[in-house]
Write an enzyme that holds these catalytic residues in place. Structure first.
Site, PDB file in Angstrom:
ATOM      1  N   TYR A 168      -1.854  -0.785  10.094  1.00  0.00           N
ATOM      2  CA  TYR A 168      -1.974  -1.045   8.655  1.00  0.00           C
ATOM      3  C   TYR A 168      -0.706  -0.610   7.929  1.00  0.00           C
ATOM      4  CZ  TYR A 168      -3.916  -0.968   3.924  1.00  0.00           C
ATOM      5  OH  TYR A 168      -4.134  -1.187   2.584  1.00  0.00           O
ATOM      6  N   SER A 194       0.846  -1.195   0.000  1.00  0.00           N
ATOM      7  CA  SER A 194       0.000   0.000   0.000  1.00  0.00           C
ATOM      8  C   SER A 194       0.878   1.240   0.000  1.00  0.00           C
ATOM      9  CB  SER A 194      -0.887   0.006   1.251  1.00  0.00           C
ATOM     10  OG  SER A 194      -1.429   1.281   1.500  1.00  0.00           O
TER      11      SER A 194
END
Length: 256
Positions: free
Chosen positions: A161, A148
């Protein structure tokens, strides 16, 4: 044998989190290119729907219900892929969760670990078990982790995350060096703002869109199908000399 390096007929690919979103986009690209595809996920209902979609491309599709946070279940899933599809040539560690949007001072260690158990530990177990099958079969392969933008851009209130997605990039780098002698490559895909169930509520916010969309040179959110091409490339012989890299698929967002 086809002269087309992107032809995946005879290729077996695994995609975790393949029942929806980016995972289904990856699996769709692989299936259209001719691969037999195994999709792994927690929701039997989503897997069944995705399997029906993927079968329309005319190649074998196997769905396996398993949680990537369950080490034994992942190992069993990879063995089943090999037993039923005849091997394992590429594996996309895509399964993940968004986790908690909470201030650092209010985030417990249990909250943090609930995210990393899937996004980092789950990716590690997935790639390890796939590599075991590849080494045993002895025909090389391609390992891919979905990372990501949060791996290198600050993500307030998304500490777990971001840490996990940075971790999978480091993991891929290590695998690329360690497994090269077995003919196994390892790379990561870093999507930008892609419309999926996980973040569609955020993308639908007028305030968010007004602030972020102008920074995307292509002036649109990505779709899961936008990841199909890079999936085929990394699975195929077209990328036979590429390993230890991160491929950024973000519509130019990171260059603005």
């Amino acid at each position: 044998m086809s002269d087309n390096p992107f032809d995946l007929h005879g290729h077996v690919a695994v995609v975790t989190g393949g029942g929806s979103g980016i995972g289904l986009g990856l699996a769709g690209g692989l299936a259209r290119a001719g691969a037999a595809v195994a999709i792994i996920g927690r929701s039997a209902e989503r897997l069944a729907s995705a399997q029906e979609t993927l079968l329309s491309f005319g190649n074998p599709v196997l769905s396996v219900a398993a949680d990537v946070a369950d080490e034994a279940a992942v190992g069993a899933a990879m063995q089943r892929v090999r037993d039923e599809l005849g091997g394992l040539d590429s594996c996309f560690a895509n399964a993940g969760v968004a986790g908690y949007y909470s201030p650092l001072l209010d985030t417990s260690l249990d909250d943090f670990r609930a995210v990393t158990a899937i996004n980092l530990d789950g990716a590690f177990v997935t790639l390890r078990e796939a590599a075991r099958q590849m080494v045993d079969v002895g025909r090389g392969g391609s390992l891919i982790a979905v990372s990501s933008m949060g791996a290198h851009q600050g993500m307030p209130r998304q500490h777990a995350y971001a840490a996990a997605k940075a971790g999978v990039v480091a993991l891929v780098n290590s695998l690329a060096v360690e497994l090269a002698r077995f003919g196994i490559r390892a790379n990561a895909i870093e999507p930008g703002w892609v419309s999926t169930e996980m973040i569609d509520a955020l993308l639908a916010s007028d305030r968010f869109a007004e602030r972020v969309l102008p920074r995307v040179p292509l002036r649109r959110w990505g779709t899961a199908e936008d990841l199909a091409g890079v999936a085929v490339y990394l699975a195929s012989s077209a990328s036979s000399y590429q390993t230890g890299d991160v491929l950024l698929i973000d519509g130019g967002y990171g260059k603005f």
